[in-house]
Design an enzyme around this catalytic site. Structure first.
Site, PDB file in Angstrom:
ATOM      1  N   HIS A 117       1.146  -1.167  -0.229  1.00  0.00           N
ATOM      2  CA  HIS A 117      -0.095  -0.158  -0.392  1.00  0.00           C
ATOM      3  C   HIS A 117       0.806   1.047   0.113  1.00  0.00           C
ATOM      4  O   HIS A 117       0.544   2.243  -0.241  1.00  0.00           O
ATOM      5  CB  HIS A 117      -0.572   0.036   1.531  1.00  0.00           C
ATOM      6  N   HIS A 345      -8.761  10.691  -0.348  1.00  0.00           N
ATOM      7  CA  HIS A 345      -8.432   9.305  -0.049  1.00  0.00           C
ATOM      8  C   HIS A 345      -7.344   8.796   0.231  1.00  0.00           C
ATOM      9  O   HIS A 345      -6.279   8.632   0.384  1.00  0.00           O
ATOM     10  CB  HIS A 345      -7.532   8.999  -2.099  1.00  0.00           C
TER      11      HIS A 345
HETATM   12  C1  LIG Z   1      -7.299  -3.642  -1.541  1.00  0.00           C
HETATM   13  N1  LIG Z   1      -6.906  -2.503  -2.243  1.00  0.00           N
HETATM   14  C2  LIG Z   1      -6.499  -1.388  -2.042  1.00  0.00           C
HETATM   15  C3  LIG Z   1      -7.565  -1.251  -0.204  1.00  0.00           C
HETATM   16  C4  LIG Z   1      -7.722   0.812  -0.316  1.00  0.00           C
HETATM   17  C5  LIG Z   1      -6.374   1.588  -1.302  1.00  0.00           C
HETATM   18  C6  LIG Z   1      -7.263   2.234  -0.609  1.00  0.00           C
HETATM   19  O1  LIG Z   1      -6.057   3.492  -0.551  1.00  0.00           O
HETATM   20  O2  LIG Z   1      -8.051   3.182  -0.474  1.00  0.00           O
HETATM   21  C7  LIG Z   1      -5.676   1.105  -1.309  1.00  0.00           C
HETATM   22  C8  LIG Z   1      -5.155   2.159  -2.348  1.00  0.00           C
HETATM   23  O3  LIG Z   1      -5.652   3.276  -3.441  1.00  0.00           O
HETATM   24  O4  LIG Z   1      -4.016   1.736  -2.596  1.00  0.00           O
HETATM   25  C9  LIG Z   1      -5.900   0.024  -2.449  1.00  0.00           C
END
Ligand SMILES: CNc1ccc(C(=O)O)c(C(=O)O)c1
Length: 461
Positions: A117, A345
């Site tokens: 992430h 975000h």
């Molecule tokens: C399962 N994959 C993700 C879940 C949440 C997010 C977030 O940042 O909200 C992201 C991303 O955008 O890196 C990926």
């Protein structure tokens, strides 16, 4: 000094925090001025004469990414650090077939449900290097009409003699960055690790809060996730006497499973860590917790309309198991920054004063509200199990002029005219969900009663 020193000076003068939001298309220019950056601003020659870069992220559009660099930098070595496996790794690597300067490093994800992430840029110039820690995926839509956060380091000059221990800051920035990169155990990062050890990072004033997958025990348990944050707050945070009645605010764009009730993890170990302070915490008082998560209508009326919800992946199957969580929720509202309709975000956490004028600390990070990101204690609290790679930076008043607290505001007029008010991405006081009307956004159920900004309905699946 050459022009980019001047530009850097301007950025640093704009505010000592070097914390920016991304530019948002479709809002008044005044909200996209000194406190907002686009990816092209970050990669611009004004920031330095790029020699090589390394991009850590979750989602990539390689052709789009290369186009964000100034053309004279598009053939410089670019290392992509990702978490893709199998077919999706092959697809990602195929996207770069035309770019001989692009190399890949696959981050090991040995914990089920873990993600890579972390969103970070390492930028090597001919005169030094910069580190950028942010919240945007490397795809066009993440930089278009969302609220995202960026921390840009000062220009770190090269040292005469390389050293992994010399050239560090009072916040142990260099040591923590090297520890984080070493945890990948990836040979493709060796050159960047050496490169970092050759730079003087003593001007870094933020504390790195990272997560790496694993079951961390002993000293390692307090090196990552919420246990690292707890230790740093206990050592360098506010005094308990000052903050014991102050709330903790968590703001995020995705949510994991919290367990059967709030005591299981959220108001147990996680809130205990985020409410840590110097001088120990009075166990009796569990601090107030306030969470910021967009309502269905926040998303429906946003600049992007319902599609904004494609980046806010809260599933009905997770939500229905934790209705207790939604009592903590507040709307996304950012009138001061002109971003009420630019869906978040960004992920931020802070400890604001009851009068909303101050905060004891501020964290911007890739970490959503999930055990995977922050870690969950196991084996009677002797090990911290983390599934994902995450990274964020913690702002502590102690390292910004030895103050006790930051003045805060989300009002861009106020922020424009002051140099040491911390720029909040959203408005305080928070705005409650409207009882009986508002529901948390969930991305996998239909919404057909009212049209979104573009006149569309939402029919996932
Ligand atoms: C399962 N994959 C993700 C879940 C949440 C997010 C977030 O940042 O909200 C992201 C991303 O955008 O890196 C990926």
């Amino acid at each position: 000094t050459s022009r980019f020193h001047v530009v850097t000076k301007v950025y640093e003068l704009a505010q000592p925090f070097s914390f920016f939001l991304t530019k948002v298309a479709g809002i008044a220019d005044k909200y996209n001025s000194t406190l907002a950056l686009d990816i092209k601003d970050i990669l611009s020659a004004d920031m330095g004469n790029l020699v090589a870069s390394c991009q850590f992220n979750y989602m990539f559009d390689i052709p789009w990414l290369v186009q964000q660099y100034p053309k004279e930098f598009r053939s410089k070595p670019l290392l992509i650090v990702h978490g893709e496996q199998g077919p999706s790794k092959t697809t990602l690597e195929a996207e770069a077939i035309d770019y001989s300067n692009v190399r890949f490093c696959q981050a090991k994800l040995e914990m089920l449900f873990g993600t890579h992430h972390t969103k970070m840029m390492l930028l090597q110039y001919d005169t030094g290097m910069r580190v950028v820690i942010h919240t945007s995926n490397l795809i066009k839509q993440d930089w278009h009409q969302k609220t995202q956060g960026i921390w840009i380091s000062p220009l770190f000059p090269k040292m005469a003699k390389p050293s992994a221990t010399e050239g560090d800051s009072t916040t142990h920035f260099k040591r923590n960055l090297l520890e984080y990169l070493s945890a990948y155990k990836a040979y493709q990062l060796k050159d960047w690790i050496n490169n970092i050890s050759e730079h003087d990072m003593s001007t870094a004033r933020v504390v790195i809060i990272g997560s790496v997958p694993g079951r961390h025990t002993g000293d390692q348990m307090k090196s990552w996730g919420h246990m690292k944050l707890k230790r740093v707050l206990q050592q360098h945070g506010p005094s308990n006497g000052v903050v014991k009645n102050w709330p903790v605010i968590g703001q995020f764009s995705s949510i994991g499973s919290m367990g059967a009730n709030k005591e299981a993890w959220l108001c147990g170990e996680w809130l205990q860590s985020l409410s840590a302070a110097t001088g120990g915490t009075t166990l009796s008082s569990v601090p107030l917790l306030k969470l910021v998560f967009p309502t269905k209508d926040n998303v429906r009326c946003s600049l992007e309309g319902f599609p904004a919800g494609g980046s806010i992946p809260y599933s009905i199957n997770v939500a229905k198991k934790q209705m207790f969580l939604h009592d903590f929720f507040h709307q996304w509202r950012s009138e001061g920054q002109g971003r009420s309709r630019a869906m978040p975000h960004i992920k931020t956490y802070l400890r604001p004063s009851p009068d909303n004028q101050k905060t004891a600390w501020f964290l911007v990070t890739s970490a959503n509200l999930s055990k995977a990101a922050w870690g969950a204690l196991e084996k009677k609290g002797t090990q911290l199990m983390i599934r994902s790679y995450e990274i964020g930076v913690l702002f502590l008043p102690k390292f910004f002029g030895g103050k006790d607290l930051f003045d805060v505001s989300s009002n861009f007029e106020m922020l424009k005219s002051s140099t040491d008010v911390f720029p909040l991405p959203f408005d305080l006081p928070l705005t409650d969900y409207i009882k009986g009307k508002d529901r948390p956004w969930m991305w996998d159920i239909p919404y057909m009663d009212l049209p979104d900004t573009n006149g569309n309905i939402w029919c996932p699946g």
